[in-house]
Design a protein around this motif. Structure first.
Motif, PDB file in Angstrom:
ATOM      1  N   UNK A   1       0.833  -1.209   0.000  1.00 18.71           N
ATOM      2  CA  UNK A   1       0.000   0.000   0.000  1.00 18.71           C
ATOM      3  C   UNK A   1       0.864   1.253   0.000  1.00 18.71           C
ATOM      4  N   UNK A   2       1.892   1.266   0.847  1.00 19.25           N
ATOM      5  CA  UNK A   2       2.789   2.430   0.894  1.00 19.25           C
ATOM      6  C   UNK A   2       3.465   2.620  -0.456  1.00 19.25           C
ATOM      7  N   UNK A   3       3.909   1.532  -1.059  1.00 19.49           N
ATOM      8  CA  UNK A   3       4.580   1.600  -2.359  1.00 19.49           C
ATOM      9  C   UNK A   3       3.661   2.220  -3.410  1.00 19.49           C
ATOM     10  N   UNK A   4       2.448   1.727  -3.508  1.00 25.48           N
ATOM     11  CA  UNK A   4       1.511   2.236  -4.513  1.00 25.48           C
ATOM     12  C   UNK A   4       1.131   3.684  -4.237  1.00 25.48           C
ATOM     13  N   UNK A   5       0.868   4.001  -2.976  1.00 21.48           N
ATOM     14  CA  UNK A   5       0.437   5.351  -2.619  1.00 21.48           C
ATOM     15  C   UNK A   5       1.563   6.356  -2.787  1.00 21.48           C
ATOM     16  N   UNK A   6       2.760   5.967  -2.386  1.00 21.36           N
ATOM     17  CA  UNK A   6       3.904   6.882  -2.482  1.00 21.36           C
ATOM     18  C   UNK A   6       4.199   7.248  -3.933  1.00 21.36           C
ATOM     19  N   UNK A   7       4.053   6.302  -4.851  1.00 19.05           N
ATOM     20  CA  UNK A   7       4.277   6.604  -6.268  1.00 19.05           C
ATOM     21  C   UNK A   7       3.257   7.627  -6.762  1.00 19.05           C
ATOM     22  N   UNK A   8       1.997   7.443  -6.397  1.00 14.94           N
ATOM     23  CA  UNK A   8       0.963   8.400  -6.805  1.00 14.94           C
ATOM     24  C   UNK A   8       1.197   9.770  -6.164  1.00 14.94           C
ATOM     25  N   UNK A   9       1.589   9.756  -4.885  1.00 12.57           N
ATOM     26  CA  UNK A   9       1.846  11.022  -4.194  1.00 12.57           C
ATOM     27  C   UNK A   9       3.003  11.775  -4.846  1.00 12.57           C
ATOM     28  N   UNK A  10       4.063  11.056  -5.204  1.00 16.55           N
ATOM     29  CA  UNK A  10       5.206  11.691  -5.865  1.00 16.55           C
ATOM     30  C   UNK A  10       4.771  12.337  -7.181  1.00 16.55           C
ATOM     31  N   UNK A  11       3.945  11.624  -7.958  1.00 13.70           N
ATOM     32  CA  UNK A  11       3.451  12.169  -9.232  1.00 13.70           C
ATOM     33  C   UNK A  11       2.609  13.420  -9.021  1.00 13.70           C
ATOM     34  N   UNK A  12       1.940  13.506  -7.854  1.00 17.43           N
ATOM     35  CA  UNK A  12       1.077  14.649  -7.549  1.00 17.43           C
ATOM     36  C   UNK A  12       1.838  15.804  -6.902  1.00 17.43           C
TER      37      UNK A  12
END
Length: 328
Positions: free
Chosen positions: A135-146
């Motif tokens: 979950x952290x991996x998936x969320x962190x990637x989206x957060x970085x893109x945002x």
């Protein structure tokens, strides 16, 4: 992610140094990674037990966007069993959770910014974020893109490969070094010291890091142990902020609170080799402000979670020009 299959549908989890061998229908030590027919599932994926818009200083991070807020999320489960755990109700029990998809978590953080709050991103905290790995991996990637920042508040008990794959998306970590003896880790936390030290050394140079050590009365607070901790950390980088935190009875430990004199002595010892040392959970000691190591000017004044930047210009002390390692 990160497991191998064995005979008879056994699986071997590779996320943390425990390397749990998990039989079909069983879960690992963390209580959240389950073997279903030879496939290892993260049962806590998207399951959020706690959320809050926190001051970043609460993590604690004192050199990373001081005075800002961060949306903090937690789940259930942990790969240690610390007798003094402050979040044992979510780390060691099974609290109620709500579903929070990665894109929704990012949306919530962005909404805080849109409402005018100085929210820099997402912190994965409260329980152990490496046990929420996927979950952290998936969320962190989206957060970085945002355009958001990602922060881990962690016990550092993780293997090299998972750590290295997540690191490119992480901007800051506060890592607990719970003691500086393997005996303490084994008897009080059901873990080992060396993997945690390895994590700090691997992370250094890849993202901002700060270290926290909770001084537990009579268990890890001797001058000799504090001296070894300080010697090691100064060898990694004397600019890494070290937070000594005051212990209060919790979970399975009922020892007296850490004496303030013990905390004061620890701080004095650490400042001989480290440039930024803080003491938490002891407001009377007034040891939360950032002081210029060059001239002693108060650069960032902290009263509780109220933060005011003082004699600083462009990341340096206004008085003497000393460069301060801050992410702002």
């Amino acid at each position: 992610m990160f497991y191998t299959k064995g005979p008879g549908d056994q699986v071997n989890c590779q996320v943390c140094p425990r390397l749990c061998n998990i039989a079909p229908g069983k879960r690992g030590f963390c209580r959240v990674r389950e073997n279903e027919g030879g496939t290892l599932y993260a049962t806590n994926y998207s399951e959020c037990s706690s959320s809050a818009l926190d001051p970043i200083e609460k993590k604690p991070l004192y050199h990373f966007f001081p005075g800002h807020l961060i949306l903090s999320l937690g789940t259930v489960g942990c790969n240690l069993r610390c007798g003094f755990c402050q979040n044992w109700r979510i780390a060691q029990q099974t609290p109620r959770t709500v579903s929070l998809a990665p894109d929704r978590a990012v949306e919530m953080a962005l909404q805080q910014k849109e409402r005018g709050y100085p929210c820099v991103g997402l912190a994965y905290t409260y329980s152990e974020p490496f046990m929420w790995y996927e979950y952290v991996y998936d969320t962190a990637k989206l957060a970085r893109d945002a355009g958001l920042k990602n922060v881990l508040v962690t016990n550092g008990y993780v293997n090299k490969q998972p750590l290295r794959e997540l690191l490119p998306y992480i901007d800051a970590m506060n890592i607990d070094v719970k003691a500086f003896t393997d005996d303490f880790y084994r008897s009080t936390c059901a873990g080992r010291l060396d993997p945690v030290l390895r994590t700090v050394e691997l992370v250094h140079g890849h993202c901002h890091i700060e270290i926290t050590t909770l001084l537990v009365t009579g268990l890890n607070d001797s001058p000799e142990e504090i001296s070894r901790l300080v010697d090691w950390l100064s060898g990694v980088d004397p600019d890494i902020p070290l937070h000594f935190s005051r212990y209060f009875p919790n979970y399975k430990l009922d020892l007296p609170p850490t004496p303030e004199e013990t905390l004061r002595l620890a701080g004095d010892m650490a400042r001989q080799k480290l440039r930024y040392v803080y003491i938490g959970n002891a407001p009377h000691l007034k040891a939360s402000s950032t002081i210029c190591p060059g001239c002693g000017a108060v650069l960032i004044n902290r009263e509780g979670y109220q933060t005011q930047v003082g004699e600083m210009t462009g990341g340096a002390c206004s008085r003497c020009g000393e460069k301060i390692p801050l992410v702002m």
